[in-house]
Scaffold this motif. Structure first.
Motif, mmCIF file in Angstrom:
data_model
loop_
_atom_site.group_PDB
_atom_site.id
_atom_site.type_symbol
_atom_site.label_atom_id
_atom_site.label_comp_id
_atom_site.label_asym_id
_atom_site.label_seq_id
_atom_site.Cartn_x
_atom_site.Cartn_y
_atom_site.Cartn_z
ATOM 1 N N ALA A 387 42.082 58.840 35.715
ATOM 2 C CA ALA A 387 42.425 59.938 36.629
ATOM 3 C C ALA A 387 41.448 61.115 36.537
ATOM 4 O O ALA A 387 41.033 61.643 37.576
ATOM 5 C CB ALA A 387 43.862 60.403 36.375
ATOM 6 N N PRO A 388 41.064 61.565 35.347
ATOM 7 C CA PRO A 388 40.151 62.722 35.321
ATOM 8 C C PRO A 388 38.860 62.445 36.084
ATOM 9 O O PRO A 388 38.342 63.334 36.774
ATOM 10 C CB PRO A 388 39.870 62.924 33.821
ATOM 11 C CG PRO A 388 41.029 62.299 33.123
ATOM 12 C CD PRO A 388 41.436 61.138 33.990
ATOM 13 N N GLN A 389 38.368 61.208 35.975
ATOM 14 C CA GLN A 389 37.120 60.863 36.654
ATOM 15 C C GLN A 389 37.303 60.920 38.173
ATOM 16 O O GLN A 389 36.523 61.565 38.892
ATOM 17 C CB GLN A 389 36.670 59.445 36.246
ATOM 18 C CG GLN A 389 36.344 59.267 34.752
ATOM 19 C CD GLN A 389 37.497 58.697 33.952
ATOM 20 O OE1 GLN A 389 38.641 59.133 34.113
ATOM 21 N NE2 GLN A 389 37.219 57.743 33.072
ATOM 22 N N ALA A 390 38.324 60.200 38.669
ATOM 23 C CA ALA A 390 38.534 60.138 40.117
ATOM 24 C C ALA A 390 38.877 61.520 40.677
ATOM 25 O O ALA A 390 38.388 61.916 41.746
ATOM 26 C CB ALA A 390 39.654 59.141 40.436
ATOM 27 N N ILE A 391 39.704 62.254 39.949
ATOM 28 C CA ILE A 391 40.147 63.564 40.439
ATOM 29 C C ILE A 391 38.988 64.564 40.401
ATOM 30 O O ILE A 391 38.893 65.453 41.250
ATOM 31 C CB ILE A 391 41.389 64.027 39.652
ATOM 32 C CG1 ILE A 391 42.585 63.155 40.075
ATOM 33 C CG2 ILE A 391 41.684 65.510 39.870
ATOM 34 C CD1 ILE A 391 43.818 63.286 39.218
ATOM 35 N N PHE A 392 38.076 64.398 39.437
ATOM 36 C CA PHE A 392 36.876 65.254 39.414
ATOM 37 C C PHE A 392 36.121 65.111 40.739
ATOM 38 O O PHE A 392 35.747 66.110 41.372
ATOM 39 C CB PHE A 392 35.980 64.872 38.240
ATOM 40 C CG PHE A 392 34.587 65.434 38.318
ATOM 41 C CD1 PHE A 392 34.376 66.805 38.319
ATOM 42 C CD2 PHE A 392 33.484 64.594 38.401
ATOM 43 C CE1 PHE A 392 33.087 67.333 38.403
ATOM 44 C CE2 PHE A 392 32.190 65.098 38.478
ATOM 45 C CZ PHE A 392 31.991 66.471 38.483
ATOM 46 N N ALA A 393 35.934 63.875 41.176
ATOM 47 C CA ALA A 393 35.197 63.657 42.427
ATOM 48 C C ALA A 393 35.987 64.224 43.610
ATOM 49 O O ALA A 393 35.453 64.964 44.442
ATOM 50 C CB ALA A 393 34.935 62.165 42.613
ATOM 51 N N GLY A 394 37.267 63.884 43.665
ATOM 52 C CA GLY A 394 38.091 64.296 44.809
ATOM 53 C C GLY A 394 38.240 65.801 44.919
ATOM 54 O O GLY A 394 38.060 66.378 45.995
#
Lengths: 767, 282
Positions: A387-394
Motif C-alpha cells: 500500500a505505501p508504494q501504490a499510495i505514494f504514486a496515487g
C-alpha cells in the motif's frame, strides 16, 4: 461520556514491567543445556551456477558437530540452493558447532565452486529481452498486447466465420508494442472498471508520471532467531521469534514432513515484526534439521548483515500512473502499470497496486501489475504490504492534478472521496467509513486552512486506506476464587495486543483491569490462533476474547441464579459482583464467592470459551499533513510539523493507538526520506545500519496524532485494526510537502539531499 | 571475532614495544576496532590497550593560550571543553557530530585520528587549528603537522610502534566553524565535512584555513581558497571564489552515499557557509 470503564481508557501495558526491567525473554535469551550454535553458509555471488560444495575441511574443524546441505532435507523441499544461486547470501548449507566462532570459521572453510552468471538488479532492465533469465524463459505480454492477443484468440476460436483479415490486422497491431513483451515475470495481476480511454478523452487535464520506490527492510530490532530441539522420540520443540507460531508449526511440518502435533512452537517475546517475522525457512527449518542431525538443541540466529542480505524485506517498485480530471475537480480516470521487484521468488504484494484507486470515486480504472524476478532475496510483508508504494504514486499524482486545475489539495480530495454506498472501482460498495471526517480532522489539527509557509517551506497532505485482516482465534477465560480472571490464548503480543485483550475481558466481567492476567500458551497447549499480522489481532482476538468473557459471564449468572435463588433475568453483573435487580434491601454475591462456589457444582468452574474466525472488516483511513523546510543549496529537508489522523473505529487503548499512529508515520517518513536497500553488481551493498539509515528521534518532531472514531460494525466495540494504516500515506505526504516547498517534484524515493539538488537544478536553481 | 592476546601496558615504552610487533592493534576507545574485529575486517593477534597508561587523557590550556588535547581524551570531553568550544569551535562541533553520546563517551580523539578515515569528524577541525600531532615510540617523541599525518585512507606516516599521544593546538583562530553534510540529523557518517577558521583584523582576513574531509583520499586543506581570502575582506564575490576554489581542490569519489559531483558541489556550498560562520564568530 463513554459507557465503558476499562475499554477506551489508557492503561499500562501488561508487559510494561518486564520490558522495562529487561526480564522479557527474547529468542536469543533461550539457552537449553548443551545447545549448539548454527550458522548458515551463504552464496558469495548474486547469480551463479554451483559446481561443487566441499565440506570436508570444515568437518575436520574441532567443535563442528554437523554440516547439512539440501541432501539432508528428507522431504526434498527446497531449503538450500543446490545447482544455482539467485542472490547474494542465498543459503547453501548450514553448520552446527559448540561455539559461534567455530561455526563461523567452519562456514568459511566450506569450499564452494561457482560459475558466475550475469546479474540483473533493476526491474526495468529485468523485463527486457536482453536480461538474463532467472527462473524461466516465460515471457508475458503487457496491457496493450494482452488485449490484442485476447482478441486474436477469440477470433481464432470462431471457426464458423472467416476472420483472417481482421486477425492479420491485429497481428500487425501487435508489432506496434515490441517493448511490451516482459521477461522475468514472476506473477501478474490485472483489474479494470469502466473505460479508462473514454475517461481520459473526457478529461480536461491528464497527468502521467513514473514513480520509483526502493526496497526497504522492516528493521525490527531483534534479528531472526530460533532454537530447535529434537528429542529421540522425534518430538521437535522450537523457540521461535515469530508473529505466528501456528504458521511456523504448519510450515515446519509441511517443509520437513514432520507430523503437525510432533512439533511444539514456543513463541518468544518479539523484538518487532512489522510483517517480516512469518518466514519458516529463514532460521527455523535449518535449526530443526541441525538439531535432528546432532541430537542437541541448536540456535540459528541471523546477524544484522544477514538480515539485510537474506531477510524478506518490502519490495521496491516502479509505477507508471496516469490520471485524468475535469477542470472543476472531478477525477474521471486512472490507469497504472506497476513492476514490483519480487527478487528471486514470486509474490511481492503486486495485488496492492489496486490501492492507486485510493478512496475516491474514480469511475474508470485500469491497473496492471507485474512481479519481476531480480537477483535479490525474496520479499515479504511490511506494514500494509504494497500500500505505501501504490499510495505514494496515487497521492503524489493527485497533487499534480490539483495544482494544474488550481484546487486546494484537501478540498480536491474531499470532493472526490467516496461516501457510504458509493461503488468502489473494481470492488464492493463502500460501507460507512470516516474518510472525510479523518481528512478534515487532520486539516483542522494541522492548521491547514490558514497555513503559512516561509521561504523554502512547504505543506503536504496525503491519505492512505487499508483494511484489517481477520483470522481464526481461540481464547479461554477462567474466573478464580479471589475474583480475578485469567486469559489463556495463543496469539503473539504485538504492539500491546495482550493489553487490549485484557481490557476487553475486564470490561465484560466488570472487574478492574488489574484483576485480569493473561497467559500465552505454545502451540501444544493453546487453542489455534492466527498470526499477529495484517492488523488482525484487535479485530480477531478482541472479538474472541469478548466471546470468551461473555461465555464466562453467562456461567457467572447461572451460578448466581442457583446461589441467590432467582431467575437469571433478575440478575446483573456489575462492579465484580452479581446483583439482584431492584432488590430491597440490596442483594448481591461477589465473583470470588461465585468462583469458590462453582468448584462444588455439577456445572463446574467458571471457564469461558471464545472461538472466532471470520467477519467482514471495514476499511480504515489515515490522513497526514507535513510541513517541511528544504535547504535548496544542500538539499536537506527538515520536518517542522507532522500531524496524523486515523479512523480507528474505536480506540480500546488510546495511548497504544497513538503509539501505532506515531510508529507507522515515522516508518513512512523514513521510507520517504532516507531508507533504501541499495544494490550493486553483486547484491546488497548497504547491509548494516551505517549506510541503511533509520531515523532517530532527532530527525523529526513529535508526531501529533488525532484519533477519529467511526465504529466498524463487526469490530469489538467498533474497533478496527490500527497498526498498518498509518504508514500508508506518509511517503506521499512527505513528497507533496517537498514539492510544495521547492516547486519541483522528486518522483524517486528516498528524497535524499542529492536528488533535491538535482531536481532544483533541473528547475533552474543555482544556474 | 577471532581470538587474540590482550595486553594492558602501563608505560608508553612498553606499549610501543608491543605495538612494534606485526598483527597488533591499539585499543583506545574501541568504537572502531571492536566493530572491525566483529566484522572480521580486523583480526589482530594482539590487542594493546592504552587505557592503563597514565597522562594520555585531558584537555590542558597552556599559559600562552595554546591547548593540548591528550590522545586518550574522550571525544565527549573535547566536545564539552569550554576552552575548545571557545578557541577551536570547529573542533568541538566536529566532536559533537560523532556517533551518539554513548559512543562519544567511549571514543577517543586519538582513535578518531589514528583510524585515518578521510571522513573523521574531528579531522577538519584539527586541520584548521593547525594542530601538531605528538607521537611517541620506544625511541622517544616526534611531532608532525596534522596535514602531514595522513597518506591515504586508513594510512598514516606512523611507523611500527609509534603511538599518537597528544594534539597541540597553537595560536587559536578568532573564529571557526564545522559543517557536516549528512542525511540523518545525528549518528550519520559525513558525506563530506568542511571546517573553516579565520583571523580578522578590522574586517580584513589576516589568516584563513579551510579543512576538507571525505573529499579526497586523505583529509586536505584548501590552500588555493585560503590564499584567495588572506588580506581581503569577505565579500560575496570572494566567498563565491573561495567556495569554487575549495571545490576545485577536492577530488571526491562516487559511492553508495552520493556522487562525486554532489560532494564537490557541497564543498562549494559548505565552504561558503563555514567561512561566513567563522567570520561571524571572529
Amino acid at each position: 461520556m463513554s459507557e465503558y470503564t476499562v475499554v477506551g481508557q489508557t492503561v499500562a501495558r501488561v508487559d510494561a514491567v518486564e520490558k522495562v526491567t529487561g526480564a522479557a525473554q527474547y529468542g536469543a535469551d533461550v539457552h537449553p543445556a548443551g545447545m549448539l550454535y548454527g550458522k548458515i553458509v551463504r552464496s558469495k555471488h548474486a547469480h551463479a551456477n554451483i559446481l561443487s560444495i566441499d565440506t570436508s575441511e570444515a568437518e575436520k574443524l574441532p567443535g563442528v558437530r554437523a554440516i547439512i546441505t539440501q541432501d539432508d532435507v528428507p522431504s526434498g523441499r527446497r531449503v538450500f540452493a543446490t545447482d544455482k544461486v539467485l542472490y547474494l547470501g542465498e543459503p547453501l548449507a548450514a553448520v552446527a558447532a559448540t561455539d559461534p566462532d567455530i561455526a563461523e570459521e567452519a562456514a568459511e572453510l566450506i569450499k564452494i565452486e561457482y560459475e558466475v552468471l550475469p546479474v540483473v538488479q533493476d526491474v526495468m532492465e529485468a523485463i527486457k529481452v536482453s536480461a538474463p533469465r532467472l527462473q524461466s524463459d516465460a515471457a508475458k505480454d503487457g496491457p496493450n498486447r494482452r488485449e490484442i492477443s485476447a482478441q486474436i484468440r477469440k477470433l481464432t476460436r470462431d471457426k464458423e466465420n472467416d476472420h483472417s483479415d481482421e486477425i492479420s490486422k491485429l497481428e500487425a497491431a501487435l508489432e506496434e508494442y515490441p517493448d511490451e513483451v516482459y521477461y522475468n515475470i514472476s506473477a501478474e495481476s490485472h483489474s479494470e472498471a469502466g473505460d479508462v480511454e473514454k475517461g481520459f478523452a473526457e478529461s480536461d487535464v491528464v497527468v502521467e508520471d513514473t514513480y520509483v520506490i526502493p526496497r526497504v527492510h522492516q528493521t525490527y530490532m531483534e534479528p531472526h532467531v530460533s532454537v530447535a530441539s529434537a528429542d529421540s522420540s522425534g518430538k521437535v520443540t522450537v523457540w521461535a521469534s515469530t508473529q505466528g507460531p501456528f504458521a511456523i508449526r504448519s510450515g515446519i511440518a509441511g517443509t520437513l514432513g514432520i507430523p503437525l502435533t510432533q512439533i511444539n512452537v514456543i513463541g518468544t517475546t518479539m523484538g518487532g515484526g512489522f510483517g517480516g517475522r512469518f518466514g519458516v525457512i529463514i532460521t527455523h527449518v535449518p535449526a530443526v534439521l541441525l538439531s535432528q542431525k546432532t541430537g542437541r538443541p541448536v540456535r540459528v540466529q541471523m546477524t544484522r548483515e544477514e538480515e539485510f542480505i537474506d531477510g524478506r524485506p518490502a519490495p521496491g517498485c516502479v509505477i507508471k500512473i496516469k490520471t485524468g480530471a475535469t477542470n472543476d475537480g472531478q477525477i474521471l480516470a486512472r490507469e497504472a502499470l506497476a513492476f514490483w521487484d519480487s527478487g528471486s521468488v514470486s509474490g511481492a504484494s503486486i495485488g496492492s497496486t489496486i490501492r492507486v484507486r485510493g478512496v475516491y470515486k474514480i469511475p474508470n480504472l485500469k491497473v496492471d501489475a507485474y512481479g519481476v524476478h531480480t537477483n535479490k532475496s525474496g520479499t515479504a510483508a511490511y506494514r500494509a504490504p504494497g500500500a505505501p508504494q501504490a499510495i505514494f504514486a496515487g497521492e503524489s499524482q493527485l497533487d499534480e492534478i490539483a495544482e494544474r486545475i488550481g484546487m486546494d489539495p484537501v478540498k480536491f480530495r474531499l470532493m472526490n472521496m467516496r461516501e457510504e454506498g458509493d461503488p468502489v472501482p473494481a470492488g464492493a460498495n463502500e460501507p460507512k467509513v470516516g474518510y472525510k471526517e479523518t481528512l478534515e480532522a487532520v486539516a483542522d489539527a494541522a492548521g491547514w486552512w490558514d497555513r503559512e509557509a516561509g521561504e523554502n517551506q512547504g505543506w503536504g497532505v496525503a491519505v492512505g486506506d487499508w483494511t484489517n485482516g481477520c483470522g481464526p482465534g481461540g481464547v479461554y477465560v477462567s474466573v478464580h476464587e479471589d475474583g480475578s480472571a485469567r486469559i489463556f490464548h495463543g496469539s503473539m503480543d504485538i504492539t500491546g495486543t495482550d493489553t487490549m485483550i485484557s481490557q476487553i475481558t475486564a470490561e465484560i466481567l466488570t472487574i478492574p483491569y488489574e484483576s485480569v492476567t493473561i497467559r500465552r500458551g505454545d502451540t501444544d497447549s493453546a487453542p489455534y490462533s492466527t498470526g499477529s499480522g495484517g492488523s488482525v489481532v484487535t479485530f480477531t482476538m478482541g472479538n474472541t476474547a469478548k466471546l470468551a468473557a461473555e461465555d464466562a459471564h453467562r456461567r457467572i449468572l447461572e451460578l448466581a441464579s442457583e446461589r441467590l435463588n432467582t431467575n437469571v433475568d433478575n440478575l446483573e453483573l456489575k462492579d465484580g459482583a452479581v446483583h439482584v435487580v431492584s432488590a430491597d434491601p440490596p442483594k448481591s454475591i461477589s465473583l470470588g464467592e461465585l468462583a469458590a462456589y462453582s468448584l462444588s457444582t455439577t456445572g463446574g468452574p467458571i471457564v469461558g470459551k471464545g472461538s472466532f474466525a471470520r467477519q467482514a472488516s471495514t476499511p480504515a483511513l489515515a490522513a497526514q499533513i507535513a510541513k517541511v523546510e528544504v535547504d535548496p543549496d544542500t538539499g536537506r529537508t527538515r520536518v517542522l510539523k507532522l500531524v496524523a489522523s486515523q479512523d480507528v473505529g474505536y480506540a480500546i487503548n488510546p495511548m497504544a493507538v497513538e503509539g501505532q499512529i506515531e510508529g507507522g508515520t515515522v516508518q513512512g517518513y523514513a521510507w520517504a526520506m532516507m531508507e533504501e536497500m541499495q544494490y550493486g553488481e553483486n547484491g546488497n551493498i548497504n547491509p548494516g545500519f551505517v549506510d541503511y539509515r533509520v531515523p532517530t528521534s532527532a530527525d523529526l518532531p513529535t508526531v501529533e496524532s488525532v484519533i477519529v472514531e467511526v465504529p466498524a460494525p463487526n469490530g469489538p466495540y467498533g474497533a478496527k485494526g490500527v497498526g498498518e494504516p498509518p504508514i500508508t500515506p506518509t511517503l506521499a505526504t512527505m513528497a507533496n510537502a517537498v514539492k510544495d516547498a521547492i516547486g519541483v517534484r522528486v518522483t524517486e524515493l528516498p528524497i535524499k539531499p542529492e536528488k533535491v539538488v538535482e531536481a532544483l537544478k533541473s528547475n533552474g536553481h543555482g544556474t | 571475532m577471532k581470538g587474540f592476546e590482550f595486553f594492558e601496558p602501563t608505560t608508553l615504552a612498553e606499549a610501543s614495544q608491543l605495538f612494534a610487533q606485526e598483527h597488533t592493534q591499539l585499543l583506545a576507545g574501541g568504537t572502531d576496532l571492536v566493530i572491525g574485529m566483529k566484522a572480521l575486517t580486523e583480526a589482530p593477534q594482539s590487542v594493546i590497550s592504552l587505557q592503563k597508561i597514565p597522562g594520555l587523557a585531558g584537555v590542558t590550556t597552556e599559559a600562552d593560550g595554546s591547548i593540548s588535547v591528550g590522545a586518550m581524551t574522550k571525544v565527549r570531553e573535547v566536545e564539552l571543553s569550554a576552552d575548545v568550544q571557545k578557541h577551536h569551535t570547529a573542533l568541538a562541533e566536529g566532536a559533537a557530530e560523532i556517533g551518539s553520546i554513548q559512543i562519544r563517551n567511549l571514543a577517543t580523539i586519538g582513535g578518531n585520528i589514528a583510524h585515518a578515515s578521510p571522513a573523521a569528524d574531528t579531522v577538519a577541525g584539527l586541520l584548521v587549528a593547525d594542530a601538531q600531532v605528538d607521537i611517541a615510540s620506544a625511541d622517544g617523541e616526534r611531532s608532525v603537522s596534522i596535514d602531514e599525518l595522513f597518506t591515504g585512507p586508513g594510512q598514516t606516516v606512523l611507523t611500527p610502534g609509534e603511538i599518537i599521544i597528544r594534539f597541540r593546538l597553537p595560536s587559536p583562530a578568532s573564529g571557526s566553524h564545522y559543517i557536516k553534510h549528512k542525511i540523518r540529523e545525528v549518528m550519520d557518517l559525513a558525506f563530506i565535512g568542511v571546517a573553516a577558521a579565520v583571523n580578522l583584523d578590522n574586517g580584513t582576513i589576516t589568516d584563513a584555513r579551510i579543512g576538507l574531509a571525505a573529499v579526497a583520499p586523505t583529509p586536505i586543506r584548501a590552500t588555493e581558497a585560503e590564499n584567495l581570502l588572506r588580506g581581503n575582506e569577505l565579500t560575496s564575490e570572494l566567498l563565491q571564489q573561495a567556495g569554487e576554489a575549495a571545490a576545485a581542490a577536492s577530488s571526491p569519489i562516487s559511492d553508495l552515499r552520493c556522487s562525486a559531483e554532489h560532494r564537490r558541489e557541497m564543498v562549494d556550498v559548505l565552504t561558503r557557509r563555514t567561512l561566513q560562520g567563522a567570520v561571524a564568530r571572529a
